[in-house]
Design an enzyme around this catalytic site. Structure first.
Site, mmCIF file in Angstrom:
data_model
loop_
_atom_site.group_PDB
_atom_site.id
_atom_site.type_symbol
_atom_site.label_atom_id
_atom_site.label_comp_id
_atom_site.label_asym_id
_atom_site.label_seq_id
_atom_site.Cartn_x
_atom_site.Cartn_y
_atom_site.Cartn_z
ATOM 1 N N LYS A 46 0.816 -1.215 0.000
ATOM 2 C CA LYS A 46 0.000 0.000 0.000
ATOM 3 C C LYS A 46 0.848 1.264 0.000
ATOM 4 O O LYS A 46 0.485 2.261 -0.625
ATOM 5 C CB LYS A 46 -0.940 0.007 1.224
ATOM 6 C CG LYS A 46 -2.105 -0.946 1.103
ATOM 7 C CD LYS A 46 -3.203 -0.592 2.100
ATOM 8 C CE LYS A 46 -4.398 -1.515 1.977
ATOM 9 N NZ LYS A 46 -5.409 -1.270 3.011
ATOM 10 N N LYS A 98 -12.336 -5.243 -3.837
ATOM 11 C CA LYS A 98 -13.113 -4.053 -4.181
ATOM 12 C C LYS A 98 -12.250 -2.938 -4.752
ATOM 13 O O LYS A 98 -12.757 -2.012 -5.364
ATOM 14 C CB LYS A 98 -13.955 -3.560 -3.003
ATOM 15 C CG LYS A 98 -13.275 -3.426 -1.686
ATOM 16 C CD LYS A 98 -14.344 -3.157 -0.631
ATOM 17 C CE LYS A 98 -13.846 -3.375 0.773
ATOM 18 N NZ LYS A 98 -14.916 -3.381 1.750
ATOM 19 N N LYS A 108 -7.318 -12.597 -6.406
ATOM 20 C CA LYS A 108 -8.507 -12.625 -5.557
ATOM 21 C C LYS A 108 -9.442 -11.459 -5.885
ATOM 22 O O LYS A 108 -8.977 -10.353 -6.185
ATOM 23 C CB LYS A 108 -8.012 -12.503 -4.104
ATOM 24 C CG LYS A 108 -8.986 -13.012 -3.082
ATOM 25 C CD LYS A 108 -8.360 -12.956 -1.701
ATOM 26 C CE LYS A 108 -9.396 -12.516 -0.701
ATOM 27 N NZ LYS A 108 -8.891 -12.264 0.624
#
Ligand code: TRP
Length: 340
Positions: free
Chosen positions: A115, A208, A205
């Site tokens: 991130k 969102k 995977k």
């Protein structure tokens, strides 16, 4: 609370609608836990602001997360449902834990590494200390079991390390006897939960934050949107389903259908052998539409009744506060803070 049952705890970031990966891989499988365990589920709004949020959207999404939990079958009479920022002990314990966590161990968190790379030179400090807040979430409730996906395993490992470190450092209770400060939580790997993959990149995977349009089927998608996404799902260059081997895209569709229908993989596969991919896509879309529609409608109904939702959250935060404050109080005493 205080039933003697083991405690299961999980949380979701209220940043976007939940998707079928959250539902089939997690929430749906928790329904049996409601009777077997003492269940604590919440929306982690404090975690959400580690990346920039629109305040209005955050507030709406927080309500939406709680409404989704309920619509998916988490009965508020059987579980404690609440919003993290309404229980101040989370932020308070997080600070104490931060003082016992090292820069080195937090730097090793792969989610942080991933991130933070997206943030250029301005990396919010909260992104770095995020796992410590998650540890506080878990340790505040004497949690025994945390249902976690692969991506959160490392954070749970850190939680266990912090719990053991604190137990070792503060072995004596405020009343003088030796007793562990924290319950050391264990991961709970579900045997039945499906790992739902992206419809556009079936090697990764479903998430969102996937920017590919149609990659992710949300629980608030309309019937039309769901159909469109499944029809466009990436399969492979073949056209017919064979018994011997299925590509990851085909496998994902079969798996999704099997999970919605509570069937096993081979039972679903057997219906499609020798058939064109189009049938599988369309049927899976219909199965998903039929399963998602009642959840979507129930969520909308709950969201319209804010006083009902506020009532649920009030009961939830009061139960959570009572419990969390006891643990925090003991932590503060052991650390050496003066308590009145
Ligand atoms: N980090 C988790 C996620 O992104 C959310 C989370 C926060 C959580 N606190 C938690 C999950 C405590 C389980 C237990 O999915």
């Amino acid at each position: 609370m205080g039933s003697g049952k083991k405690i299961v705890l999980s949380a979701v970031q209220p940043t976007n609608a939940m998707h079928i990966g959250n539902y089939l891989g997690a929430i749906k499988n928790w329904i049996p836990y409601l009777d077997e365990y003492e269940c604590i589920f919440f929306a982690v709004d404090l975690h959400s602001i580690t990346v920039e949020q629109d305040p209005k959207a955050l507030r709406e999404n927080t309500y939406q997360s709680i409404a989704s939990y309920i619509a998916c079958g988490i009965d508020p009479a059987k579980a404690t449902l609440f919003v993290q920022s309404q229980v101040p002990a989370h932020a308070e314990l997080a600070w104490v834990l931060t003082c016992h966590a090292s820069m080195g161990e937090l730097s090793r968190m792969t989610q942080y590494k991933d991130k933070s790379q997206k943030h250029g030179s301005h990396i919010p400090t909260g992104l770095f200390t995020y796992p410590v807040l998650m540890a506080a979430d878990i340790l505040l409730y004497g949690t025994h079991l945390v249902p976690v996906g692969e991506d959160q395993k490392q954070h749970l490992e850190l939680t266990r390390d912090l719990a053991e470190r604190m137990n070792h450092r503060y072995p004596e209770s405020s009343t003088g006897e030796k007793s562990p400060l924290f319950q050391v939580p264990a991961p709970m790997i579900s045997k039945v939960g499906a790992r739902v993959m992206s419809l556009q990149d079936p090697e990764s995977k479903m998430s969102k934050s996937d920017p590919a349009p149609g990659a992710c089927v949300f629980l608030n998608d309309s019937d039309k949107e769901i159909e469109k996404k499944f029809k466009r799902a990436v399969t492979d260059s073949g056209s017919e389903i064979t018994a011997e081997e299925q590509s990851s895209g085909v496998r994902n569709l079969i798996q999704i259908q099997a999970s919605f229908l509570n069937e096993n993989y081979d039972a679903v596969l057997s219906r499609y052998i020798g058939k064109q991919y189009g049938y599988l896509k369309l049927d899976t879309a219909n199965v998903a539409i039929n399963a998602i529609r009642p959840i979507r409608e129930k969520t909308e109904e709950i969201l319209k009744d804010r006083s009902y939702l506020d009532g649920i959250l009030k009961v939830g935060r009061e139960a959570a506060r009572a419990r969390a404050e006891k643990v925090l109080n003991e932590v503060y005493k052991r650390v050496g803070f003066i308590r009145q």
